[in-house]
Scaffold this motif. Structure first.
Motif, PDB file in Angstrom:
ATOM      1  N   THR A  59       0.844  -1.193   0.000  1.00 39.65           N
ATOM      2  CA  THR A  59       0.000   0.000   0.000  1.00 39.65           C
ATOM      3  C   THR A  59       0.878   1.241   0.000  1.00 39.65           C
ATOM      4  OG1 THR A  59      -1.824  -1.068   1.193  1.00 39.65           O
ATOM      5  CG2 THR A  59      -1.712   1.339   1.287  1.00 39.65           C
ATOM      6  N   VAL A  60       0.638   2.150  -0.936  1.00 45.30           N
ATOM      7  CA  VAL A  60       1.416   3.389  -1.012  1.00 45.30           C
ATOM      8  C   VAL A  60       0.762   4.442  -0.122  1.00 45.30           C
ATOM      9  CG1 VAL A  60       2.285   5.211  -2.517  1.00 45.30           C
ATOM     10  CG2 VAL A  60       2.160   2.864  -3.358  1.00 45.30           C
ATOM     11  N   LEU A  61       1.558   5.044   0.737  1.00 46.68           N
ATOM     12  CA  LEU A  61       1.046   6.079   1.631  1.00 46.68           C
ATOM     13  C   LEU A  61       0.848   7.392   0.878  1.00 46.68           C
ATOM     14  CD1 LEU A  61       3.337   5.393   4.731  1.00 46.68           C
ATOM     15  CD2 LEU A  61       0.952   4.690   4.415  1.00 46.68           C
ATOM     16  N   GLU A  62      -0.193   8.093   1.214  1.00 45.95           N
ATOM     17  CA  GLU A  62      -0.493   9.375   0.578  1.00 45.95           C
ATOM     18  C   GLU A  62       0.557  10.424   0.953  1.00 45.95           C
ATOM     19  OE1 GLU A  62      -3.824  12.977   0.794  1.00 45.95           O
ATOM     20  OE2 GLU A  62      -4.152  11.101   1.893  1.00 45.95           O
ATOM     21  N   ASP A  63       1.060  11.112  -0.063  1.00 46.73           N
ATOM     22  CA  ASP A  63       2.004  12.216   0.145  1.00 46.73           C
ATOM     23  C   ASP A  63       1.186  13.467   0.456  1.00 46.73           C
ATOM     24  OD1 ASP A  63       4.158  13.975   0.135  1.00 46.73           O
ATOM     25  OD2 ASP A  63       4.359  13.976  -2.056  1.00 46.73           O
ATOM     26  N   ASP A  64       0.648  13.542   1.682  1.00 44.89           N
ATOM     27  CA  ASP A  64      -0.364  14.558   1.997  1.00 44.89           C
ATOM     28  C   ASP A  64       0.198  15.968   2.142  1.00 44.89           C
ATOM     29  OD1 ASP A  64       0.697  13.070   4.250  1.00 44.89           O
ATOM     30  OD2 ASP A  64      -0.691  14.122   5.563  1.00 44.89           O
ATOM     31  N   ARG A  65       1.517  16.121   2.193  1.00 46.60           N
ATOM     32  CA  ARG A  65       2.112  17.460   2.180  1.00 46.60           C
ATOM     33  C   ARG A  65       2.750  17.780   0.831  1.00 46.60           C
ATOM     34  NH1 ARG A  65       4.748  17.602   8.361  1.00 46.60           N
ATOM     35  NH2 ARG A  65       2.752  17.188   9.428  1.00 46.60           N
ATOM     36  N   GLU A  66       2.508  16.908  -0.155  1.00 47.55           N
ATOM     37  CA  GLU A  66       2.946  17.107  -1.546  1.00 47.55           C
ATOM     38  C   GLU A  66       4.430  17.420  -1.648  1.00 47.55           C
ATOM     39  OE1 GLU A  66       0.206  20.029  -3.174  1.00 47.55           O
ATOM     40  OE2 GLU A  66      -1.113  18.407  -3.810  1.00 47.55           O
ATOM     41  N   TYR A  67       5.239  16.585  -1.030  1.00 50.68           N
ATOM     42  CA  TYR A  67       6.695  16.779  -1.087  1.00 50.68           C
ATOM     43  C   TYR A  67       7.254  16.375  -2.451  1.00 50.68           C
ATOM     44  CZ  TYR A  67      11.665  15.958  -0.475  1.00 50.68           C
ATOM     45  OH  TYR A  67      13.023  15.955  -0.643  1.00 50.68           O
ATOM     46  N   PHE A  68       6.822  15.230  -2.945  1.00 54.92           N
ATOM     47  CA  PHE A  68       7.433  14.697  -4.159  1.00 54.92           C
ATOM     48  C   PHE A  68       6.929  15.426  -5.400  1.00 54.92           C
ATOM     49  CE2 PHE A  68       7.671  10.933  -1.304  1.00 54.92           C
ATOM     50  CZ  PHE A  68       9.045  10.865  -1.245  1.00 54.92           C
ATOM     51  N   PRO A  69       7.831  15.660  -6.370  1.00 59.81           N
ATOM     52  CA  PRO A  69       7.416  16.314  -7.621  1.00 59.81           C
ATOM     53  C   PRO A  69       6.391  15.464  -8.363  1.00 59.81           C
ATOM     54  CG  PRO A  69       9.814  16.272  -7.407  1.00 59.81           C
ATOM     55  CD  PRO A  69       9.273  15.384  -6.333  1.00 59.81           C
ATOM     56  N   LYS A  70       5.613  16.103  -9.226  1.00 66.08           N
ATOM     57  CA  LYS A  70       4.663  15.395 -10.076  1.00 66.08           C
ATOM     58  C   LYS A  70       5.385  14.929 -11.347  1.00 66.08           C
ATOM     59  CE  LYS A  70       1.223  16.425  -7.309  1.00 66.08           C
ATOM     60  NZ  LYS A  70       1.922  17.291  -6.336  1.00 66.08           N
ATOM     61  N   TYR A  71       5.120  13.698 -11.731  1.00 67.98           N
ATOM     62  CA  TYR A  71       5.729  13.132 -12.928  1.00 67.98           C
ATOM     63  C   TYR A  71       4.640  12.602 -13.856  1.00 67.98           C
ATOM     64  CZ  TYR A  71      10.336  13.477 -10.738  1.00 67.98           C
ATOM     65  OH  TYR A  71      11.491  13.943 -10.165  1.00 67.98           O
ATOM     66  N   ASN A  72       3.809  13.525 -14.352  1.00 70.92           N
ATOM     67  CA  ASN A  72       2.810  13.141 -15.347  1.00 70.92           C
ATOM     68  C   ASN A  72       3.496  12.928 -16.686  1.00 70.92           C
ATOM     69  OD1 ASN A  72       1.408  15.483 -13.489  1.00 70.92           O
ATOM     70  ND2 ASN A  72       0.093  13.710 -13.785  1.00 70.92           N
ATOM     71  N   VAL A  73       3.014  11.961 -17.442  1.00 67.46           N
ATOM     72  CA  VAL A  73       3.670  11.625 -18.700  1.00 67.46           C
ATOM     73  C   VAL A  73       2.969  12.304 -19.867  1.00 67.46           C
ATOM     74  CG1 VAL A  73       2.375   9.527 -19.335  1.00 67.46           C
ATOM     75  CG2 VAL A  73       4.815   9.711 -19.872  1.00 67.46           C
ATOM     76  N   SER A  74       3.772  12.731 -20.844  1.00 70.13           N
ATOM     77  CA  SER A  74       3.268  13.454 -22.016  1.00 70.13           C
ATOM     78  C   SER A  74       4.064  13.011 -23.233  1.00 70.13           C
ATOM     79  CB  SER A  74       3.440  14.964 -21.796  1.00 70.13           C
ATOM     80  OG  SER A  74       3.200  15.690 -22.987  1.00 70.13           O
TER      81      SER A  74
END
Length: 330
Positions: A256-271
């Protein structure tokens, strides 16, 4: 053509060499066969790309290869003459090939584009704002066009076993400090353990600083080679394991992946990133990929990655079968 990029004429020899898959040419790809079908469903009315010659690349990890094969299959199904240059060893080589025009299109991640390629220190928390910033700057500097991103976000995360989740009742990273120090152990890759924007910054953000007795003592950290973290976490060698959030082993090992609720990690959306001149000459490429990108969610990528990394299927077949199952080709 954009002044930063080479002209097509200047890379004819490189493309010919790459087409023969000779590693001495620089990229060392191992592309394999091209599969195609007939465009169907939401793509049935997309204008043919007959006459277009396009080289598609990818990096050499499973997810990016699968995405590359999706692009190759779609373009071939739209009648383009596609050169498959997927599976380029390393992000640096793949990006350089794209900048220099040795490849025309490749799926890229917004976080990688913003931080690694364009050299910005701080990620942009809002996914859409980061995409727009990357899109505009890469187009201006390098003549590369970023099509609208998929919802999937292959970023860093920390996973726990079901037993740990039940024992402590935690679902998000801000709750890690509720775990007793003696059991507040981490399995991470060595690079991630030492990067300022990796583990130290994450622990600081969540108020359990690295190296402190009441935070995460150094003895609580275990380092592993890439990929070994997943099985180590599943076996209970640590409480928290560093993962990539779309890795198929998360589901296969029931983590189970824990929610990054303080948004520390960068977003890596693919395009899909493509040579802008090619896109301007063939705008239907955007129509071809838009419905496909919309369906590339975290859940979909986890499933597709698992078919390669867990079940051992070939990326080209995984890509083709998914496009058929979604009704994009027949």
């Amino acid at each position: 053509m954009h002044p930063v990029r080479r002209t097509r004429l200047a890379v004819v020899s490189a493309l010919a060499c790459l087409g023969m898959l000779v590693s001495a040419c620089g990229l060392g790809t191992a592309a394999g066969p091209v599969r195609s079908g007939d465009l169907a469903g939401p793509l049935a009315d997309v204008e043919s790309l007959d006459g277009l010659e396009i080289a598609v690349g990818s990096k050499n990890f499973s997810e990016n290869i699968i995405l590359g094969k999706i692009a190759v299959t779609l373009l071939a199904s739209a009648d383009a003459d596609v050169t498959d240059l997927t599976n380029i060893p390393g992000s640096s080589a793949a990006r350089q090939a794209h900048i220099e025009g040795q490849i025309d299109a490749m799926w890229e991640y917004t976080g990688t584009g913003w931080i690694t390629y364009l050299g910005h220190d701080d990620p942009i928390a809002d996914e859409q704002e980061q995409y727009v910033a990357v899109r505009d700057e890469d187009l201006e500097l390098n003549g590369l066009a970023w099509l609208p991103p998929a919802p999937m976000n292959n970023t860093y995360g920390f996973a726990i076993t079901q037993a740990t989740a039940q024992k402590y009742g935690i679902t998000k990273l801000s709750q890690m400090k509720e775990v007793p120090v003696a059991e507040r152990t981490f399995c991470v890759e060595s690079e991630f353990a030492n990067r300022p924007d990796g583990l130290p910054g994450m622990l600081q953000t969540y108020d359990i600083p690295q190296g402190e007795a009441d935070g995460v003592p150094e003895s609580n950290l275990k380092t592993y080679q890439t990929g070994a973290v997943y099985s180590a976490t599943e076996k209970g060698e640590c409480t928290f394991g560093e993962v990539f959030t779309t890795d198929g082993r998360i589901v296969a090992l029931d983590l189970t992946v824990l929610e990054d609720d303080r948004e520390y990690f960068p977003k890596y959306n693919v395009s899909l990133v493509i040579d802008d001149e090619m896109l301007q000459a063939h705008p239907q490429i955007a129509d071809l990929f838009a419905p496909v990108a919309e369906r590339l969610t975290d859940e979909v990528l986890i499933e597709l990655n698992a078919k390669v990394d867990v079940e051992g299927l070939e990326p080209v077949d995984v890509a083709y079968d998914w496009l058929v199952s979604e009704g994009f080709i027949s």
